[in-house]
Design a protein around this motif. Structure first.
Motif, short mmCIF file in Angstrom:
data_model
loop_
_atom_site.label_atom_id
_atom_site.label_comp_id
_atom_site.label_asym_id
_atom_site.label_seq_id
_atom_site.Cartn_x
_atom_site.Cartn_y
_atom_site.Cartn_z
N ILE A 130 0.93 -1.21 0.11
CA ILE A 130 0.16 -0.10 -0.11
C ILE A 130 0.96 1.17 0.01
O ILE A 130 0.34 2.36 -0.44
N LYS A 131 2.22 1.33 0.39
CA LYS A 131 2.91 2.24 0.45
C LYS A 131 3.69 2.68 -0.72
O LYS A 131 3.97 3.79 -1.00
N TYR A 132 3.28 1.95 -1.74
CA TYR A 132 3.79 2.04 -3.22
C TYR A 132 2.55 3.03 -3.71
O TYR A 132 2.90 3.17 -5.32
N VAL A 137 -0.29 10.91 -6.67
CA VAL A 137 -1.71 10.43 -6.54
C VAL A 137 -2.22 10.86 -5.27
O VAL A 137 -3.25 11.46 -4.96
N THR A 138 -1.47 10.58 -4.06
CA THR A 138 -1.88 10.90 -2.73
C THR A 138 -2.01 12.58 -2.78
O THR A 138 -2.92 13.16 -2.06
N THR A 139 -1.10 12.95 -3.20
CA THR A 139 -1.02 14.61 -3.06
C THR A 139 -2.41 15.33 -3.96
O THR A 139 -3.16 16.00 -3.14
N ALA A 389 1.19 15.86 -14.27
CA ALA A 389 -0.09 15.40 -14.72
C ALA A 389 -1.00 14.40 -14.14
O ALA A 389 -2.23 14.56 -14.09
N VAL A 390 -0.20 13.50 -13.45
CA VAL A 390 -1.01 12.54 -12.58
C VAL A 390 -1.46 13.29 -11.63
O VAL A 390 -2.75 13.17 -11.12
N GLY A 410 -5.96 7.69 -11.18
CA GLY A 410 -4.49 8.26 -10.62
C GLY A 410 -3.51 6.93 -10.69
O GLY A 410 -2.35 7.28 -11.35
N VAL A 411 -3.85 6.00 -10.10
CA VAL A 411 -3.00 4.86 -9.87
C VAL A 411 -2.82 4.19 -11.27
O VAL A 411 -1.31 3.73 -11.44
#
Length: 575
Positions: A130-132, A137-139, A389-390, A410-411
């Motif tokens: 999950i850390k990957y 994406v998280t931002t 872009a992501v 996003g992922v």
């Protein structure tokens, strides 16, 4: 006890509440530290729990029930020594959407599914995976959630007279502007007072919990001066002074199918935010959390939370940091924090009726600003265009469409861009004797062509490999494919290799493989490629392959290697 031992993480599958006390001991001193920290965090969590619940479209007591039940379980069973669990801003948007579409009963079923997924993630040791999730994406979706939280608070912040706020971002602001003439100046005054108090405390007395001061001050002013503002009591009828009974949701196969995407989103968000909070705590204390135990505790906490009338929960970074700064020694501090909130519900619930909703809106405005991490967002705008872009795509989909879709898109987009970059890293070049990687011992004979693959050989590179060899005008008598520094290869690369081998057989050429390491050789053996190409055609060094090539282009090649007849197309290959 060690369930499912892993090469990367062979620590016991035990909660931090046990390992901390077993390692460091426990006594009056550590308990005193935990007691003071638990009291502090409990006071801080009180307004936040109610504010997050209201922003999620639920009643305020559901936030308190979440902090009590989930907070207790996460501290008792979690993998972090200092983690504090409860409702957080990350869930506000998805919870609001689920309640709006399916009601609270739908949220309970969705969260139960998410809890089961988290238990599976933890049991099968998916904590590291999950850390990957890529940082852009998280931002992007965190900043998007912050914008949506901010937008959802404008009705209560300005005291607008309007019906239910639309769930969509554009519709929200359209409705706000249409009702702008209904602003309640007394409500705006209370909200501004609460916001100003929070910001002032943060600047001049950061050790004092700003949200508590802001809510208490705004409540006192509204009560003493009899201001015409909406409160928890006027909208929700107050907070019950007892814990609710356990209620099971309606379960049907159709509902499970419908709610599965939202359940997966809740599970991923809970896992990501919880592990991020653990990483922050580790950085502040030098400890190391057990991510798999933490995920399992997250699953149990979310299941119990909604069965007891709560909403989804995860590790809360701000409350975890407060816990550390208050001097917590062990997870007992988190258990005490849950007990403080339980005592408030049982003994002081009536006081919550006087809290103005505008003061809680002010708290969430500050929370939204903190979540946005505007400086990190703007700094990331200077990153490579693919990262920008992501991030922007994830942000835009989160705000204007749907959080569930945003995370998935996003992922996927980040993964595609990563695969493209990986394929660019891998080089496929024709070798000459004057290249730096060439062997000096055996010369390159005429009629022999050497191609070197340098880097990961996977499906992103396989088509380029076939295209380069197919573009040659005249096939050589011997092809040597050199696996120089190839860390791994996948089944698509194997398929491409078999296609080249088949083409060589048809053209009367011989394919040799050189510099084949143990990893690549193992993959070939598992798929039977070594037998199709010929085990005598696979070499661990380029020199050995060149010696065989010299023999093959010589006057008598019949005894060089076992002859490989033109075989039928292997099933793995494609034209």
């Amino acid at each position: 006890m060690n369930l499912l031992p892993s090469r990367k993480d062979d620590r016991p599958f035990l909660p931090a509440s046990i390992t901390t006390i077993a390692t460091h001991g426990y006594g009056v001193g550590p308990f005193t530290r935990d007691l003071m920290a638990g009291l502090t965090v409990g006071v801080v969590a009180l307004p936040l729990a109610m504010a997050f619940a209201i922003a999620s479209g639920a009643s305020p007591e559901r936030g308190l029930f979440t902090s009590i039940v989930a907070g207790f379980i996460l501290s008792a069973l979690g993998g972090s020594r200092f983690q504090i669990g409860g409702p957080t801003g990350a869930f506000v948007v998805i919870i609001y959407s689920i309640i709006f579409k399916h009601g609270y009963d739908g949220l309970v079923l969705t969260t139960l599914m998410a809890g089961v997924l988290l238990l599976i993630f933890g049991f099968f040791r998916f904590g590291a995976l999950i850390k990957y999730i890529p940082y852009p994406v998280t931002t992007g979706f965190t900043a998007g959630i912050a914008v949506l939280i901010f937008s959802s608070q404008m009705k209560d912040f300005f005291g607008l007279t309007m019906a239910d706020v639309p769930p969509q971002f554009a519709d929200k602001w359209t409705a706000y502007f249409q009702h702008a003439n209904t602003i309640n100046m007394q409500t705006l005054l209370v909200a501004g007072l609460g916001l100003g108090a929070i910001l002032a405390i943060r600047k001049y007395k950061p050790r004092i919990p700003g949200p508590v001061v802001g809510v208490v001050l705004a409540s006192l002013v509204a009560y003493i001066f009899g201001l015409n503002v909406e409160t928890i009591g006027s909208r929700f009828g107050g907070i019950p002074s007892t814990m609710p009974d356990i209620v099971l949701p309606e379960v049907t196969f159709a509902r499970l199918q419908t709610l599965l995407p939202e359940a997966l989103t809740i599970a991923l968000l809970a896992g990501i935010e919880s592990l991020l909070s653990c990483v922050v705590a580790d950085g502040m204390t030098g400890e190391k959390h057990n991510s798999n135990v933490e995920l399992s505790a997250q699953g149990a906490a979310n299941i119990c939370s909604v069965l007891c009338g709560g909403i989804p929960a995860t590790g809360a970074i701000a409350r975890t940091v407060t816990n550390i700064r208050a001097g917590a020694f062990s997870p007992i501090a988190g258990i005490i924090h849950a007990a403080v909130l339980l005592a408030f519900v049982l003994l002081l619930a009536n006081l919550a009726s006087y809290i103005p909703l505008a003061s809680l809106a002010a708290v969430l405005v500050v929370v939204a600003w903190d979540m946005s991490e505007a400086r990190k967002f703007l700094r990331l705008m200077r990153a490579p265009k693919s990262n920008v872009a992501v991030m922007c795509l994830t942000f835009g989909i989160t705000v204007f469409m749907d959080l569930t879709v945003a995370v998935g898109v996003g992922v996927v987009m980040a993964s595609l861009l990563f695969m493209r970059r990986m394929s660019e890293v891998t080089s496929i070049d024709a070798e000459e004797e004057d290249t730096e990687t060439w062997s000096n011992e055996v010369p390159l004979p005429d009629g022999v062509q050497v191609y070197t693959i340098d880097g990961p050989f996977f499906f992103g590179v396989a088509d380029r490999f076939q295209s380069i060899l197919a573009a040659m005008q005249k096939p050589s008598k011997v092809f040597i494919v050199r696996f120089h520094q190839v860390p791994f290869l996948d089944s698509t690369a194997i398929n491409a290799l078999e296609s080249v081998h088949h083409r060589c057989q048809i053209n009367g050429s011989t394919l040799l493989l050189a510099d084949v390491g143990p990893s690549a050789r193992g993959m070939m053996e598992r798929l039977g490629v070594d037998l199709r190409v010929g085990t005598d055609h696979i070499f661990t060094s380029l020199d050995d392959a060149l010696k065989a090539a010299h023999c093959l282009v010589g006057p008598d090649p019949t005894n060089c290697l076992p002859q490989q007849p033109i075989a039928a197309r292997p099933a793995l290959c494609e034209e």
